[in-house]
Design an enzyme around this catalytic site. Structure first.
Site, PDB file in Angstrom:
ATOM      1  N   ASP A 206       0.776  -1.202  -0.284  1.00 25.40           N
ATOM      2  CA  ASP A 206      -0.004   0.019   0.023  1.00 25.40           C
ATOM      3  C   ASP A 206       0.775   1.087   0.105  1.00 25.40           C
ATOM      4  O   ASP A 206       2.005   1.352   0.547  1.00 25.40           O
ATOM      5  CB  ASP A 206      -0.782  -0.159   1.290  1.00 25.40           C
ATOM      6  CG  ASP A 206      -1.957   0.931   0.961  1.00 25.40           C
ATOM      7  OD1 ASP A 206      -2.418   1.460  -0.070  1.00 25.40           O
ATOM      8  OD2 ASP A 206      -2.560   1.260   2.012  1.00 25.40           O
ATOM      9  N   GLY A 207       0.235   2.374  -0.813  1.00 23.02           N
ATOM     10  CA  GLY A 207       0.976   3.591  -0.555  1.00 23.02           C
ATOM     11  C   GLY A 207       1.779   4.088  -1.847  1.00 23.02           C
ATOM     12  O   GLY A 207       2.251   5.000  -1.785  1.00 23.02           O
TER      13      GLY A 207
ATOM     14  N   TRP B 234       3.002   8.156  -2.174  1.00 25.31           N
ATOM     15  CA  TRP B 234       4.262   8.214  -2.229  1.00 25.31           C
ATOM     16  C   TRP B 234       4.600   9.005  -3.588  1.00 25.31           C
ATOM     17  O   TRP B 234       5.371  10.050  -3.553  1.00 25.31           O
ATOM     18  CB  TRP B 234       5.022   7.000  -2.544  1.00 25.31           C
ATOM     19  CG  TRP B 234       6.488   6.893  -2.919  1.00 25.31           C
ATOM     20  CD1 TRP B 234       7.490   7.042  -2.120  1.00 25.31           C
ATOM     21  CD2 TRP B 234       7.059   6.941  -4.157  1.00 25.31           C
ATOM     22  NE1 TRP B 234       8.853   6.985  -2.673  1.00 25.31           N
ATOM     23  CE2 TRP B 234       8.439   6.877  -3.967  1.00 25.31           C
ATOM     24  CE3 TRP B 234       6.724   6.902  -5.383  1.00 25.31           C
ATOM     25  CZ2 TRP B 234       9.460   7.026  -5.117  1.00 25.31           C
ATOM     26  CZ3 TRP B 234       7.398   6.937  -6.695  1.00 25.31           C
ATOM     27  CH2 TRP B 234       8.767   6.854  -6.384  1.00 25.31           C
TER      28      TRP B 234
ATOM     29  N   HIS C 122       3.150   3.142  -8.758  1.00 28.85           N
ATOM     30  CA  HIS C 122       2.778   1.733  -9.183  1.00 28.85           C
ATOM     31  C   HIS C 122       4.156   1.197  -9.675  1.00 28.85           C
ATOM     32  O   HIS C 122       4.438   0.066  -9.639  1.00 28.85           O
ATOM     33  CB  HIS C 122       1.556   1.680 -10.061  1.00 28.85           C
ATOM     34  CG  HIS C 122       0.287   1.955  -9.303  1.00 28.85           C
ATOM     35  ND1 HIS C 122       0.154   1.655  -7.995  1.00 28.85           N
ATOM     36  CD2 HIS C 122      -0.550   2.758  -9.570  1.00 28.85           C
ATOM     37  CE1 HIS C 122      -1.038   2.108  -7.527  1.00 28.85           C
ATOM     38  NE2 HIS C 122      -1.514   2.904  -8.414  1.00 28.85           N
TER      39      HIS C 122
ATOM     40  N   LEU D 108      11.019 -20.586  -3.364  1.00 20.82           N
ATOM     41  CA  LEU D 108      10.171 -19.639  -2.868  1.00 20.82           C
ATOM     42  C   LEU D 108       8.778 -19.642  -3.929  1.00 20.82           C
ATOM     43  O   LEU D 108       8.973 -19.659  -5.096  1.00 20.82           O
ATOM     44  CB  LEU D 108      10.681 -18.342  -2.841  1.00 20.82           C
ATOM     45  CG  LEU D 108       9.510 -17.232  -2.551  1.00 20.82           C
ATOM     46  CD1 LEU D 108       8.835 -17.274  -1.091  1.00 20.82           C
ATOM     47  CD2 LEU D 108      10.016 -15.894  -2.975  1.00 20.82           C
TER      48      LEU D 108
ATOM     49  N   SER E 260      -8.526  -4.795   4.565  1.00 19.95           N
ATOM     50  CA  SER E 260      -9.006  -4.453   3.153  1.00 19.95           C
ATOM     51  C   SER E 260      -9.501  -5.622   2.304  1.00 19.95           C
ATOM     52  O   SER E 260      -8.952  -5.697   1.240  1.00 19.95           O
ATOM     53  CB  SER E 260      -7.833  -3.532   2.394  1.00 19.95           C
ATOM     54  OG  SER E 260      -7.797  -2.576   3.169  1.00 19.95           O
TER      55      SER E 260
END
Length: 254
Positions: free
Chosen positions: A34-35, A39, A51, A145, A210
């Site tokens: 988020d942000g 930013w 983004h 991963l 959210s």
């Protein structure tokens, strides 16, 4: 692997951890990224610039998680509610998976990372769906991963669809009501092949879920930071893990 990631970080990061702490790394970390827009606004840039910078953070944190031995990393990339955003922004967001995966597929393969996705894939633009499906196919045999993108994902919708599926099986006589328990119901979640997150991280100072993994986060540890996602560094990631390691997880026990 740890030396490669943290060799220029001085006494921060993995070098600041004791051997026993390195053994207590969360198996599954979920992140609400988020942000990006805020930013960009702070820097006088358009939201899409935020983004784009956030995409670079995805690479940094994926490498960090892989180097630390995290087994599963779920990133909340686009929610079912994000379609309400301006058309230009939504179109840009839909192109980001394609850009990221085309640029990074070689390094993902090199690092044995497996790409997965959960969400409503049918509603995605064809180019987004194709990029994700190709990355999933190319990395399917990787054993490192698991990088799981929550794309066009909504926790409530996931629960509703699971309830409908269970109800249909009960109605058809394929399932007995008495057999329904948490373990069985979890098999109807889109994350059925993943363990529940041990740690949830949310950036940008917002303190809410959210509509993210509402079933799976029941006993996860939460970590909130004011840092915007484009500025979220390996050191911030390590700080979240260190906070997790300081907590006692009792799962309702003593």
């Amino acid at each position: 692997m740890l030396k490669r990631l943290w060799s220029k970080k001085g006494d921060t990061g993995a070098q600041a951890l004791l051997p026993d702490q390195l053994e207590n790394i969360p198996e599954h970390i979920a992140i609400i990224m988020d942000g990006n827009g805020r930013w960009a606004k702070q820097k006088g840039l358009p939201r899409i610039a935020g983004h784009h910078s956030g995409m670079k953070t995805v690479k940094r944190i994926t490498i960090a998680a892989n180097d630390l031995g995290v087994k599963y990393l779920t990133l909340y990339a686009f929610s079912t509610e994000n379609w309400k955003r301006p058309k230009e922004e939504v179109e840009f967001l839909m192109k980001l998976p394609q850009q990221f995966l085309e640029l990074e597929i070689g390094e993902l393969m090199e690092n044995n990372v497996q790409v997965r996705m959960m969400g409503e894939v049918e509603q995605l633009p064809s180019y987004t769906r194709k990029a994700v499906e190709e990355a999933m196919s190319k990395t399917a045999n990787n054993t490192g991963l698991v990088l799981n993108f929550a794309l066009n994902y909504g926790g409530r919708l996931e629960l509703i669809k699971a309830v409908k599926a269970v109800a249909e099986q009960v109605e058809n006589g394929q399932l007995q009501v008495d057999h329904i328990n948490e373990e069985l119901f979890s098999n109807y979640m889109q994350s059925r092949d993943l363990p529940d997150p041990d740690l949830l991280i949310r950036t940008s100072g917002e303190i809410r879920l959210s509509n993210f993994m509402l079933w799976q986060l029941a006993y996860s540890e939460f970590y909130f930071t004011d840092v915007f996602w484009p500025e979220f560094s390996e050191e911030h990631f390590m700080a979240a893990i260190q906070e997790y390691q300081r907590r006692a997880r009792r799962f309702g026990g003593v």
